[in-house]
Design an enzyme around this catalytic site. Structure first.
Site, PDB file in Angstrom:
ATOM      1  N   ARG A 120      44.908  18.708  44.529  1.00  0.00           N
ATOM      2  CA  ARG A 120      44.916  19.907  45.402  1.00  0.00           C
ATOM      3  C   ARG A 120      45.062  21.214  44.637  1.00  0.00           C
ATOM      4  O   ARG A 120      45.484  22.225  45.177  1.00  0.00           O
ATOM      5  CB  ARG A 120      46.000  19.795  46.477  1.00  0.00           C
ATOM      6  N   LYS A 142      34.255  32.141  42.564  1.00  0.00           N
ATOM      7  CA  LYS A 142      33.358  31.291  43.361  1.00  0.00           C
ATOM      8  C   LYS A 142      33.070  30.034  42.559  1.00  0.00           C
ATOM      9  O   LYS A 142      32.608  30.121  41.410  1.00  0.00           O
ATOM     10  CB  LYS A 142      32.052  32.011  43.670  1.00  0.00           C
ATOM     11  N   GLU A 184      21.387  39.596  36.231  1.00  0.00           N
ATOM     12  CA  GLU A 184      22.634  39.933  36.937  1.00  0.00           C
ATOM     13  C   GLU A 184      23.176  41.286  36.446  1.00  0.00           C
ATOM     14  O   GLU A 184      23.791  42.020  37.206  1.00  0.00           O
ATOM     15  CB  GLU A 184      23.682  38.829  36.755  1.00  0.00           C
ATOM     16  N   LYS A 226      32.164  44.046  38.877  1.00  0.00           N
ATOM     17  CA  LYS A 226      32.456  42.839  39.654  1.00  0.00           C
ATOM     18  C   LYS A 226      33.938  42.775  40.006  1.00  0.00           C
ATOM     19  O   LYS A 226      34.310  42.441  41.134  1.00  0.00           O
ATOM     20  CB  LYS A 226      32.008  41.577  38.904  1.00  0.00           C
ATOM     21  N   GLU A 236      34.719  37.456  50.365  1.00  0.00           N
ATOM     22  CA  GLU A 236      33.429  37.900  50.917  1.00  0.00           C
ATOM     23  C   GLU A 236      33.450  38.065  52.433  1.00  0.00           C
ATOM     24  O   GLU A 236      32.567  37.596  53.144  1.00  0.00           O
ATOM     25  CB  GLU A 236      32.311  36.936  50.500  1.00  0.00           C
ATOM     26  N   ARG A 240      31.830  42.219  49.274  1.00  0.00           N
ATOM     27  CA  ARG A 240      31.466  41.322  48.169  1.00  0.00           C
ATOM     28  C   ARG A 240      30.029  40.808  48.298  1.00  0.00           C
ATOM     29  O   ARG A 240      29.395  40.490  47.285  1.00  0.00           O
ATOM     30  CB  ARG A 240      32.458  40.143  48.066  1.00  0.00           C
ATOM     31  N   ASN A 244      25.297  39.770  45.994  1.00  0.00           N
ATOM     32  CA  ASN A 244      24.230  38.798  46.201  1.00  0.00           C
ATOM     33  C   ASN A 244      22.859  39.459  46.355  1.00  0.00           C
ATOM     34  O   ASN A 244      21.945  38.840  46.908  1.00  0.00           O
ATOM     35  CB  ASN A 244      24.528  37.946  47.442  1.00  0.00           C
ATOM     36  N   HIS A 247      19.742  37.384  46.001  1.00  0.00           N
ATOM     37  CA  HIS A 247      20.133  35.973  45.984  1.00  0.00           C
ATOM     38  C   HIS A 247      19.625  35.189  47.191  1.00  0.00           C
ATOM     39  O   HIS A 247      19.384  33.993  47.090  1.00  0.00           O
ATOM     40  CB  HIS A 247      21.656  35.832  45.874  1.00  0.00           C
ATOM     41  N   HIS A 251      17.850  32.135  45.994  1.00  0.00           N
ATOM     42  CA  HIS A 251      18.292  30.763  46.267  1.00  0.00           C
ATOM     43  C   HIS A 251      17.164  29.948  46.917  1.00  0.00           C
ATOM     44  O   HIS A 251      17.011  28.751  46.644  1.00  0.00           O
ATOM     45  CB  HIS A 251      19.532  30.766  47.168  1.00  0.00           C
ATOM     46  N   HIS A 264      18.320  30.414  37.508  1.00  0.00           N
ATOM     47  CA  HIS A 264      18.978  31.220  38.540  1.00  0.00           C
ATOM     48  C   HIS A 264      18.660  32.711  38.361  1.00  0.00           C
ATOM     49  O   HIS A 264      18.262  33.400  39.308  1.00  0.00           O
ATOM     50  CB  HIS A 264      20.487  30.967  38.491  1.00  0.00           C
TER      51      HIS A 264
HETATM   52  P1  NAD Z   1      23.565  27.196  32.701  1.00  0.00           P
HETATM   53  O1  NAD Z   1      24.996  26.977  32.890  1.00  0.00           O
HETATM   54  O2  NAD Z   1      22.631  26.143  33.161  1.00  0.00           O
HETATM   55  O3  NAD Z   1      23.306  27.513  31.166  1.00  0.00           O
HETATM   56  C1  NAD Z   1      21.990  27.755  30.743  1.00  0.00           C
HETATM   57  C2  NAD Z   1      21.563  26.853  29.581  1.00  0.00           C
HETATM   58  O4  NAD Z   1      22.087  27.370  28.372  1.00  0.00           O
HETATM   59  C3  NAD Z   1      22.065  25.427  29.677  1.00  0.00           C
HETATM   60  O5  NAD Z   1      21.103  24.566  29.170  1.00  0.00           O
HETATM   61  C4  NAD Z   1      23.292  25.452  28.766  1.00  0.00           C
HETATM   62  O6  NAD Z   1      23.626  24.184  28.268  1.00  0.00           O
HETATM   63  C5  NAD Z   1      22.833  26.366  27.673  1.00  0.00           C
HETATM   64  N1  NAD Z   1      23.869  27.080  26.953  1.00  0.00           N
HETATM   65  C6  NAD Z   1      25.016  27.592  27.449  1.00  0.00           C
HETATM   66  N2  NAD Z   1      25.646  28.312  26.526  1.00  0.00           N
HETATM   67  C7  NAD Z   1      24.894  28.237  25.408  1.00  0.00           C
HETATM   68  C8  NAD Z   1      25.023  28.800  24.114  1.00  0.00           C
HETATM   69  N3  NAD Z   1      26.007  29.628  23.817  1.00  0.00           N
HETATM   70  N4  NAD Z   1      24.080  28.493  23.202  1.00  0.00           N
HETATM   71  C9  NAD Z   1      23.021  27.702  23.528  1.00  0.00           C
HETATM   72  N5  NAD Z   1      22.840  27.170  24.739  1.00  0.00           N
HETATM   73  C10 NAD Z   1      23.766  27.441  25.672  1.00  0.00           C
HETATM   74  O7  NAD Z   1      23.079  28.539  33.429  1.00  0.00           O
HETATM   75  P2  NAD Z   1      23.760  29.965  33.647  1.00  0.00           P
HETATM   76  O8  NAD Z   1      22.633  30.896  33.751  1.00  0.00           O
HETATM   77  O9  NAD Z   1      24.838  30.225  32.697  1.00  0.00           O
HETATM   78  O10 NAD Z   1      24.436  29.804  35.076  1.00  0.00           O
HETATM   79  C11 NAD Z   1      23.664  29.571  36.232  1.00  0.00           C
HETATM   80  C12 NAD Z   1      24.545  28.978  37.284  1.00  0.00           C
HETATM   81  O11 NAD Z   1      25.586  29.908  37.604  1.00  0.00           O
HETATM   82  C13 NAD Z   1      23.835  28.675  38.573  1.00  0.00           C
HETATM   83  O12 NAD Z   1      24.201  27.399  39.009  1.00  0.00           O
HETATM   84  C14 NAD Z   1      24.343  29.728  39.527  1.00  0.00           C
HETATM   85  O13 NAD Z   1      24.348  29.284  40.868  1.00  0.00           O
HETATM   86  C15 NAD Z   1      25.724  29.967  39.012  1.00  0.00           C
HETATM   87  N6  NAD Z   1      26.265  31.286  39.356  1.00  0.00           N
HETATM   88  C16 NAD Z   1      27.499  31.323  39.878  1.00  0.00           C
HETATM   89  C17 NAD Z   1      28.086  32.528  40.182  1.00  0.00           C
HETATM   90  C18 NAD Z   1      29.497  32.576  40.676  1.00  0.00           C
HETATM   91  O14 NAD Z   1      29.947  33.645  41.096  1.00  0.00           O
HETATM   92  N7  NAD Z   1      30.234  31.492  40.624  1.00  0.00           N
HETATM   93  C19 NAD Z   1      27.398  33.723  39.932  1.00  0.00           C
HETATM   94  C20 NAD Z   1      26.115  33.645  39.388  1.00  0.00           C
HETATM   95  C21 NAD Z   1      25.559  32.413  39.097  1.00  0.00           C
HETATM   96  N1  GLY Z   2      27.661  36.092  42.353  1.00  0.00           N
HETATM   97  C1  GLY Z   2      28.117  36.642  43.578  1.00  0.00           C
HETATM   98  C2  GLY Z   2      29.589  36.680  43.726  1.00  0.00           C
HETATM   99  O1  GLY Z   2      30.335  36.290  42.857  1.00  0.00           O
HETATM  100  O2  GLY Z   2      30.074  37.075  44.739  1.00  0.00           O
END
Ligand code: NAD
Ligand code: GLY
Length: 359
Positions: A120, A142, A184, A226, A236, A240, A244, A247, A251, A264
């Protein structure tokens, strides 16, 4: 190193940004409830940075184990999440053991969700290694996974204790992933800060070349915006949602094209162009504003044209958006460059037009 704070009362936490932070145990130690941690990473990042992080922790007397997951958006699901729980239970992790996410947004989102659920709630730390995760996903709490019917549909709001963004890790990031992160960064300029937008237009080549001063400024300003938004509206209820921008469209692209085929950030970039075009149809942006938006997106190495999903598919996937209220879709649009607006009043004809001929 630069530091800023996400201000959430007794759940506030620092974001440290700088080069070589993976070697600095002193930044992590104050945030551990016990000298025990489990690092979650993936098969790509483990060979690059896992040993370095666990050595840093070991030298400071922290017992650190690891879980190495398969890499990719397609693995951001229940099965992979369960591998984290398997490891935590097998290793008898306790409620005060800290879970550390070492990776991009996929690892960060899944690790945070696992931390929210295990016993939890256990503490967790974000060590983002992509530009996208350093400017966006590691900040704000998030967390979650995808469902075949909708992106990020299962999850929780759960804040980390610390975000440690080591800018050196960006040196190994593929150029396409760096561009995805820039989407972003551009988003923050479009929704909040016209001066930052102009700065991005002037500095895009430096950012793509990872100029240390430029990239640090872009990460710092993005996190600052942010943190300001999340500090006002953590869960949100209102403002907030402006984070998006692009997005809702993005999405739908990610889900419609199959997770992992469009990154993404790429989907968000094309989605921001659709949002700008919709804003133009509503009389808020000029043709020149839309052209400027597209030029910046292209300069970042990102697509400015969305795939043609077909109106029905677009509307179907967009209907699963988390901003849907009372069955009505709400959009983040632009009143002007540097100012976002949230509205449910987009005439169906405008939407259909924008979606019918993505160009
Ligand atoms: P990712 O986590 O898939 O990383 C991209 C690629 O780069 C992967 O293959 C990873 O293994 C590789 N990688 C990571 N760091 C590296 C490094 N230093 N050197 C070499 N390779 C490396 O993608 P991302 O763009 O980081 O994240 C996308 C995800 O984030 C999506 O799922 C999206 O929905 C989510 N997201 C979440 C929020 C949130 O607020 N929580 C906001 C925006 C996006
Ligand atoms: N990426 C959108 C948020 O964190 O609210």
């Amino acid at each position: 190193m630069q530091t800023l704070t996400v201000d959430l009362g007794d759940r506030s936490y620092p974001i440290h940004i700088g080069a070589g932070l993976l070697d600095q145990a002193g930044l992590i130690l104050p945030h551990l409830a016990q000298k025990r941690a489990v690092v979650v990473t993936n098969t790509t990042i483990a060979p690059l940075y896992l040993e370095r992080l666990t050595s840093t922790l070991a030298a400071a007397g922290v017992a650190a184990t690891s879980v190495v997951l398969p890499d990719g958006e397609a693995y951001k699901n229940w099965e992979t999440l369960n591998l984290i729980f398997d490891a935590l239970l097998t290793q008898r992790a306790e409620r005060k053991t800290t879970l550390i996410a070492l990776g991009g947004g996929v690892i960060g989102d899944m690790t945070g969700f696992a931390a929210a659920c295990y016993q939890r709630g256990m503490p967790f730390i974000q060590i983002p290694t992509t530009l996208l995760s350093q400017v966006d996903s590691s900040v704000g709490g998030k967390t979650g996974i995808n469902h075949p019917l909708g992106k990020n549909m299962i999850g929780a709001f759960y804040q980390p204790k610390l975000v440690l963004a080591d800018t050196d890790t960006l040196k190994t990031l593929p150029a396409r992933e760096l561009s995805a992160g820039l989407a972003e960064v551009i988003k923050y300029g479009l929704i909040w800060d016209a001066d930052f937008l102009a700065w991005l237009e002037a500095n895009m080549p430096k950012l793509r070349a990872l100029d240390p001063a430029a990239i640090t400024h872009a990460i710092y300003r993005s996190c600052e915006i942010k943190a300001q938004v999340v500090g006002q509206d953590e869960r949100e209820g209102g403002i907030r949602a402006i984070l998006n921008l692009g997005h809702t469209f993005g999405h739908a692209i990610e889900t419609g094209m199959g997770y992992g085929n469009w990154l993404h950030g790429e989907a968000v970039a094309a989605g921001m162009v659709l949002a700008a075009q919709t804003s133009q149809r509503l009389g808020w942006l000029s043709e020149g504003d839309v052209a400027r938006t597209r030029a910046l997106i292209r300069a970042a190495g990102l697509p400015d044209v969305a795939p043609d999903l077909g109106v029905e598919t677009w509307l179907d996937y967009m209907g699963h958006d988390k901003k849907v209220e009372g069955g009505k879709l709400r959009f983040v649009l632009l009143k002007k460059l540097g100012e976002a607006v949230i509205t449910a009043d987009v005439p169906a004809g405008v939407l259909t037009d924008v979606l019918t001929q993505p160009q």
